[in-house]
Design an enzyme around this catalytic site. Structure first.
Site, PDB file in Angstrom:
ATOM      1  N   SER A  32       0.853  -1.188   0.000  1.00 19.08           N
ATOM      2  CA  SER A  32       0.000   0.000   0.000  1.00 19.08           C
ATOM      3  C   SER A  32       0.885   1.233   0.000  1.00 19.08           C
ATOM      4  O   SER A  32       2.012   1.194   0.502  1.00 19.08           O
ATOM      5  CB  SER A  32      -0.882   0.013   1.257  1.00 19.08           C
ATOM      6  N   TYR A  39      -1.450  -0.589  10.214  1.00 14.92           N
ATOM      7  CA  TYR A  39      -1.651  -1.000   8.827  1.00 14.92           C
ATOM      8  C   TYR A  39      -0.431  -0.620   7.988  1.00 14.92           C
ATOM      9  O   TYR A  39       0.090  -1.433   7.221  1.00 14.92           O
ATOM     10  CB  TYR A  39      -2.912  -0.338   8.266  1.00 14.92           C
TER      11      TYR A  39
END
Length: 110
Positions: free
Chosen positions: A17, A31
């Site tokens: 990501s 995350y």
């Protein structure tokens, strides 16, 4: 798969990501850290298997507009939080998944 074993080589694609580079939005450091680990793993793996004809790539998608996040869009705080994670030089557009196809969509204005 490995050319060392008589194969033609191959490709491994890991999904990370953009949060791995930006640190993510507030409250999502866990995350971002997990995606940073994917990046580090991919680099190490590429060093291990590259000589055997196996490429390792990482895809780092940014914000993706999907049905589950529709409810939070329109909230100025959420949109400004998303816009703040766009890295310098990156496109200020997300990707909208609709009908099995993806197309660009503005996020938080141009």
């Amino acid at each position: 798969m490995s050319t060392a074993s008589g194969g033609r080589g191959g490709v491994i694609v890991n999904v990370s990501s953009i949060a791995a580079l930006s640190g993510g939005r507030g409250g999502s450091s866990h995350y971002a850290a997990s995606k940073g680990a994917v990046d580090a793993y991919s680099i190490g793996l590429a060093l291990e298997v590259g000589r055997k004809g196996i490429r390792v790539n990482v895809v780092r998608p940014g914000f993706t507009r999907t049905e589950p996040v529709e409810g939070v869009l329109g909230d100025p705080g959420v949109e400004s939080g998303i816009a703040a994670t766009i890295l310098p030089g990156a496109s200020p557009r997300g990707v909208e998944a609709e009908g099995g196809r993806a197309g660009p969509v503005a996020v938080g204005g141009d």
